[in-house]
Design a protein around this motif. Structure first.
Motif, PDB file in Angstrom:
ATOM      1  N   GLU A  78      -4.312  25.204 -43.506  1.00 50.44           N
ATOM      2  CA  GLU A  78      -3.812  24.345 -44.967  1.00 50.44           C
ATOM      3  C   GLU A  78      -3.848  24.665 -46.872  1.00 50.44           C
ATOM      4  N   SER A  80      -3.733  27.034 -48.033  1.00 44.36           N
ATOM      5  CA  SER A  80      -2.731  28.182 -48.505  1.00 44.36           C
ATOM      6  C   SER A  80      -1.480  27.760 -48.499  1.00 44.36           C
ATOM      7  N   ARG A  81      -1.161  26.156 -48.567  1.00 49.58           N
ATOM      8  CA  ARG A  81       0.356  26.182 -47.674  1.00 49.58           C
ATOM      9  C   ARG A  81       0.582  25.795 -48.836  1.00 49.58           C
ATOM     10  N   GLU A  82       0.481  24.818 -49.633  1.00 47.99           N
ATOM     11  CA  GLU A  82       1.232  24.913 -51.726  1.00 47.99           C
ATOM     12  C   GLU A  82       1.016  26.109 -52.236  1.00 47.99           C
ATOM     13  N   ALA A  83       0.672  27.151 -52.480  1.00 48.07           N
ATOM     14  CA  ALA A  83       0.723  28.625 -52.613  1.00 48.07           C
ATOM     15  C   ALA A  83       2.006  29.462 -52.333  1.00 48.07           C
ATOM     16  N   ALA A  85       4.382  28.067 -49.713  1.00 52.59           N
ATOM     17  CA  ALA A  85       5.594  27.000 -50.044  1.00 52.59           C
ATOM     18  C   ALA A  85       5.807  27.343 -51.620  1.00 52.59           C
ATOM     19  N   SER A  86       5.411  26.988 -52.576  1.00 52.63           N
ATOM     20  CA  SER A  86       5.218  27.744 -53.939  1.00 52.63           C
ATOM     21  C   SER A  86       6.237  28.277 -54.995  1.00 52.63           C
TER      22      SER A  86
END
Length: 137
Positions: A78, A80-83, A85-86
């Motif tokens: 969880e 690491s998901r934003e990094a 996806a970005s």
């Protein structure tokens, strides 16, 4: 959904499969001989990897990994998901490669840290992202 919409949807699904399979064929020598875990990602249902990536996440084969639905929730911690996806959108929309650190979730739910290089790749007028796992941290 009517028959026409279903046909268009099926055609798009088949086209996406052709894109991933075609890029895999084009990169087969790299995927088969690289010491790095590598995967090609178009979307959650259209992805493929080499044997090293499958084993990295605890799967027996690339086919077993590719047939497992989902991606971020299943394979990426969880935090690491934003990094990821970005970085994916930066590769596929802005055509910029990048390197990020992230934590993976393996098939057995254990976690492993690594760096990941994400590279945009054009194939048949579509942009996909090729991911190279480096440096288990």
């Amino acid at each position: 959904m009517n028959l026409s919409e279903s046909s268009v949807q099926m055609t798009e699904m088949q086209h996406h499969e052709q894109l991933v399979d075609g890029l895999y064929s084009q990169m087969k020598q790299i995927l088969d001989t690289s010491k790095q875990p590598i995967y090609i990602y178009l979307d959650d249902n259209h992805k493929i990897c080499n044997q090293k990536f499958a084993e990295f996440l605890g799967y027996q084969s690339p086919q077993e990994w590719a047939q497992t639905p989902g991606f971020l929730d299943l394979y990426v911690d969880e935090g690491s998901r934003e990094a990821l996806a970005s970085a994916y959108w930066n590769a596929t929309e802005s055509f910029n490669a990048s390197t990020i650190d992230l934590t993976w979730k393996k098939k057995d739910n254990t976690k492993v840290n690594s760096s990941l290089i994400i590279v945009p790749m054009a194939y048949m007028d579509h942009i996909l992202a090729v991911h190279f796992v480096t440096n288990q941290l």
